[in-house]
Design a protein around this motif. Structure first.
Motif, short mmCIF file in Angstrom:
data_model
loop_
_atom_site.label_atom_id
_atom_site.label_comp_id
_atom_site.label_asym_id
_atom_site.label_seq_id
_atom_site.Cartn_x
_atom_site.Cartn_y
_atom_site.Cartn_z
N VAL A 179 0.83 -1.21 0.00
CA VAL A 179 0.00 0.00 0.00
C VAL A 179 0.86 1.26 0.00
O VAL A 179 0.59 2.23 -0.71
N TYR A 180 1.93 1.26 0.80
CA TYR A 180 2.80 2.43 0.87
C TYR A 180 3.43 2.77 -0.48
O TYR A 180 3.67 3.95 -0.78
N VAL A 181 3.73 1.76 -1.26
CA VAL A 181 4.35 1.99 -2.57
C VAL A 181 3.44 2.82 -3.46
O VAL A 181 3.91 3.60 -4.31
N THR A 182 2.14 2.69 -3.29
CA THR A 182 1.19 3.44 -4.12
C THR A 182 0.98 4.88 -3.64
O THR A 182 0.30 5.64 -4.31
N ILE A 183 1.53 5.24 -2.48
CA ILE A 183 1.35 6.58 -1.93
C ILE A 183 2.47 7.48 -2.43
O ILE A 183 3.66 7.15 -2.29
N ASP A 184 2.11 8.59 -3.00
CA ASP A 184 3.10 9.57 -3.49
C ASP A 184 3.71 10.30 -2.30
O ASP A 184 3.01 10.95 -1.52
N LEU A 185 5.03 10.20 -2.16
CA LEU A 185 5.70 10.84 -1.04
C LEU A 185 5.64 12.36 -1.13
O LEU A 185 5.82 13.05 -0.12
N ASN A 186 5.37 12.88 -2.32
CA ASN A 186 5.25 14.33 -2.46
C ASN A 186 4.05 14.87 -1.68
O ASN A 186 4.03 16.05 -1.32
N LEU A 187 3.06 14.02 -1.41
CA LEU A 187 1.92 14.46 -0.61
C LEU A 187 2.35 14.79 0.82
O LEU A 187 1.87 15.76 1.42
#
Length: 292
Positions: A179-187
């Motif tokens: 799930v974390y891989v799909t989260i954009d760290l720029n957010l």
């Protein structure tokens, strides 16, 4: 005499199977599922709710203080392990997602996935060596002057929780990492640029997006935990009786298959309720995506 040529109709290629072809293809699976899943489940229900009392067998189960305590210890201890595993797994999975250090990533990955490569008996024996009266933990605490004499750690609920937590970590880290891989760290960076602290950015941005993964990890870990057998028996003994050990005693020592069947059905009901609660909270589709 004119010879009539037979016109042969060549059947065109089709990208989909017919219904009969599909049925033949899944027939082996249906046969195996019927023999190994459906038939044992039907026999389990027949044994649990059969003669002499039918559904009254459940009442007989709850009339036993030992049976009630075993079910309670199983559910509560599994809940404690699940909470610890999901919290630690969330931190480790996020570290794997965000760290730029290759060494840190390798160390965390080895710590998480090593339990999957080890046998269950080997892991339990390792914890026995660590937690025994004159083991590594007691020896270290004594040498540091933190305790005057060895502490009883084996045959306790603490030992069971520690052993199960170590073994269950991969089942929390893997869904959360997916799930974390799909989260954009720029957010997260955008939230911090707007004045949010790192903790608040993680709480308000990452946690809502990772909620399906958190719930999926919780369901997976809890359902597996309530069926544990070796770890509670070898590390907890009589102090942490689990339903699986009660079922084994009913079958092999007390010769009460009906009581064992009732215990098994109750475990299935608990697992089913946990799964339904997870689907209810996050939705079937989001849960499916979290599980991959």
């Amino acid at each position: 005499m004119f010879l009539k040529r037979r016109r042969t109709r060549v059947k065109g290629w089709q990208s989909t199977f017919s219904g009969m072809t599909g049925l033949w293809l899944i027939a082996p699976f249906l046969l195996v599922a019927g023999v190994l899943i459906v038939y044992p489940f039907v026999e389990l229900l027949r044994t649990a709710f059969g003669a002499p009392n039918g559904f009254g067998n459940v009442g007989d189960f709850f009339a036993s203080p030992a049976a009630r305590r075993t079910l309670w210890v199983t559910c509560v201890t599994s809940l404690i392990v699940t909470a610890i595993v999901v919290v630690i797994g969330a931190v480790l999975a996020w570290s794997l997602r965000t760290t730029r250090s290759r060494l840190t990533r390798v160390v965390i990955a080895l710590a998480v996935f090593l339990p999957l490569w080890m046998g269950a008996v080997m892991k339990i024996y390792a914890f026995t060596v660590l937690l025994e009266r004159f083991g590594v933990v007691n020896g270290t605490l004594t040498s540091l002057g933190l305790i005057d004499e060895p502490i009883q750690m084996l045959n306790t609920t603490f030992a069971v929780v520690a052993g199960m937590t170590y073994q269950m970590l991969p089942y929390a880290v893997l869904p959360l990492l997916a799930v974390y891989v799909t989260i954009d760290l720029n957010l997260v960076l955008a939230a911090e640029s707007m004045g949010a602290s790192r903790v608040r950015a993680l709480r308000d941005v990452v946690v809502p997006l990772a909620l399906p993964g958190l719930m999926a990890s919780t369901v997976i870990v809890y359902v597996i935990c309530i069926g544990y057998y070796l770890t509670p028996v070898l590390l907890g003994g009589a102090t942490a009786p689990f339903s699986a050990s009660l079922i084994a005693d009913d079958i092999f020592n007390l010769f009460q298959p009906q009581q064992a069947a009732v215990s098994s059905v109750l475990l299935l009901i608990v697992a089913g309720l946990v799964i339904l609660a997870g689907l209810r909270l996050v939705g079937k589709e989001r849960m499916r995506r979290a599980l991959g």
